[in-house]
Design a protein around this motif. Sequence first.
Motif, PDB file in Angstrom:
ATOM      1  N   GLY A 264      -1.153  12.220  41.863  1.00 40.08           N
ATOM      2  CA  GLY A 264      -2.253  12.227  40.904  1.00 40.08           C
ATOM      3  C   GLY A 264      -3.467  13.009  41.345  1.00 40.08           C
ATOM      4  O   GLY A 264      -4.568  12.756  40.871  1.00 40.08           O
ATOM      5  N   GLY A 265      -3.288  13.988  42.246  1.00 38.51           N
ATOM      6  CA  GLY A 265      -4.427  14.656  42.837  1.00 38.51           C
ATOM      7  C   GLY A 265      -4.840  15.980  42.244  1.00 38.51           C
ATOM      8  O   GLY A 265      -5.771  16.604  42.750  1.00 38.51           O
ATOM      9  N   VAL A 266      -4.190  16.421  41.172  1.00 38.87           N
ATOM     10  CA  VAL A 266      -4.515  17.735  40.598  1.00 38.87           C
ATOM     11  C   VAL A 266      -5.798  17.647  39.770  1.00 38.87           C
ATOM     12  O   VAL A 266      -6.017  16.673  39.037  1.00 38.87           O
ATOM     13  CB  VAL A 266      -3.363  18.259  39.736  1.00 38.87           C
ATOM     14  N   ARG A 267      -6.633  18.673  39.893  1.00 39.56           N
ATOM     15  CA  ARG A 267      -7.809  18.832  39.053  1.00 39.56           C
ATOM     16  C   ARG A 267      -7.650  20.140  38.275  1.00 39.56           C
ATOM     17  O   ARG A 267      -7.176  21.134  38.823  1.00 39.56           O
ATOM     18  CB  ARG A 267      -9.081  18.882  39.902  1.00 39.56           C
ATOM     19  N   ALA A 268      -8.044  20.144  37.006  1.00 37.32           N
ATOM     20  CA  ALA A 268      -7.797  21.325  36.178  1.00 37.32           C
ATOM     21  C   ALA A 268      -8.762  21.351  35.003  1.00 37.32           C
ATOM     22  O   ALA A 268      -9.267  20.318  34.563  1.00 37.32           O
ATOM     23  CB  ALA A 268      -6.353  21.329  35.674  1.00 37.32           C
ATOM     24  N   THR A 269      -8.985  22.550  34.456  1.00 38.28           N
ATOM     25  CA  THR A 269      -9.795  22.718  33.257  1.00 38.28           C
ATOM     26  C   THR A 269      -8.914  22.545  32.014  1.00 38.28           C
ATOM     27  O   THR A 269      -7.687  22.477  32.089  1.00 38.28           O
ATOM     28  CB  THR A 269     -10.417  24.119  33.221  1.00 38.28           C
ATOM     29  N   LEU A 270      -9.579  22.503  30.869  1.00 33.35           N
ATOM     30  CA  LEU A 270      -8.828  22.411  29.621  1.00 33.35           C
ATOM     31  C   LEU A 270      -7.912  23.618  29.451  1.00 33.35           C
ATOM     32  O   LEU A 270      -6.738  23.472  29.083  1.00 33.35           O
ATOM     33  CB  LEU A 270      -9.789  22.306  28.432  1.00 33.35           C
TER      34      LEU A 270
END
Length: 559
Positions: A264-270
């Motif tokens: 659950g560690g991914v960060r992302a933009t729209l």
Amino acid sequence: MKIRKPRFVSILALVLGTSAATGACAGVQPEADIDPGLQATVERRIGGDRSGACLAVGVVKVEGNAPRIRRAYACADPKEAGRIGANSAFEIGSVSKTMTATLLAGLIESGQASLDDPLADYLPEGTGVPRYGEQVIRLRHVVSHTSGLPALPPGVPLADPRDPYAAMTPDALLGALDRVQLTQAPGETFAYSNFASMLLSLAVARRAGEDFDVLLRERLFQPLGMGGAHLDAPPEGIVAAEGHLPNGSRTPAWHFDPALAGVGGVRATLDDMLRYAEGELGRAPQPLADAIELTQQPLQTPAGTPIAMNWMLADVGGHAILAHEGGTGGFSSLVAIDRERGRGVVVLSDTALTSLGGLGDLGMHLLDERQPLPGPRKAVPAPDALIDALVGEWQLQGGPAMSVRRKGDALEIQAPGQPAFEMGHDDRGDFYPLAFDALMHPLQGPDGGYTFVWHQGGGAMPARRLDAVAAGAAAGLLSDYAGTYPLAPTDMTLTVSERDGVLHAQATGQGAFALVPAGGDVFRADAFGIEIRFQRDGSGRVVALALHQGGQVLGGERL
């Protein structure tokens, strides 16, 4: 959605460079105009919501080679509109698991792995992986959440509840496997396990011979053009969105050991996630496209839960849907894919909404407008009669006791050794603490009395009134009810057992659930709408039961 048979024959090197980002998935343009229709829909859903959340929403419609992209950014309070934007990176939580599954599928497509491989073969030699008799945990059990491993690694403390995974290490997880004893064969029961998903991150990286973050970047983010997606430090020009609790207060970001971040560690933009949705709709370059398609194939397990490789399967308006929600301490997310109609939905929230039901209602409406779109949750006074009905002493299943008291025109709650917390009430009929993220959902029984389910941290704990416990105990010891009851007119059997002072029931092929005494020989599982009435013979022995659910009654005589 057309389902193809998985192919295990192609031997393709899954090493993709940045040049692929200019291919099929480059259709999403940053800073694109807001779509007025979508903007209006999202504002109807979130405007004035008592959570204070801001949402970034996108819809992809693939028609031939010209995908149509629609975007919207909206906040519960319009004054907060600048809180998020096109360059904001959100924590996507468990949607990351679908990306880990894609990396595994790439290994399968290249002949380096198989879903039938034992998990132990992918971990360091000497790791104590539990078995059930001669049956081992296989990769297919991990990606279908039927491994039998617990939700979290036993014996590994959560150093900071506000950032629960930050201190977890690969060595700690591998050591925790030695402390697990499987209670049934892998594959038998669906039980969502973040522990198993963290182990999958380790397993995939070890088999590929690369660090997990390198695999994500080179084999997924770069081929799809997800230039803002990352695990740790954001790329230039990308700003970390700030997370919030659904009471509007800010909360710290979550952190993961990079080797375990597939949980659950991914960060992302729209726009990153819209590119991901395009890839799921068949617009990824090869060989990634084959790997993505493999993850979408239904997995057949004895548990019978509709699931693919870390994708939940559902029927929405007669269409097969792939979906996954994610939630961290301050964020919620949803990706839903209708492959047959070429439609994908992404919803990202800078506020944790898990306890409020998540983002599924909005996502399903955007996939199929025939699905209802609830309005925002707004704070309203609670009815006096409901307040009075909930006042009392309660026990949470698997949690602490709780005193519920009236405080003026509202409720307050207090657990032993804790301060009292005032509760708000919203127009969905739920109570919520003003100081932290949780939800009290009242339930009215057939007799007109009330109980409730307490939602916190992704879990749901039915509450039982302590005087009802005493009434249930007066009818006899819990062990009096234990036994096996074939349910007519079905071929299912209900097994009733007592464990740690709580009565549990388990139907054939399903998970066990707790029963709360409701007086006499009556027990309930309000979270499932179940009431069980036990019957005694002339000598007082329990000889049968009647299970009431959804207007139906199933009878069973005790074997």
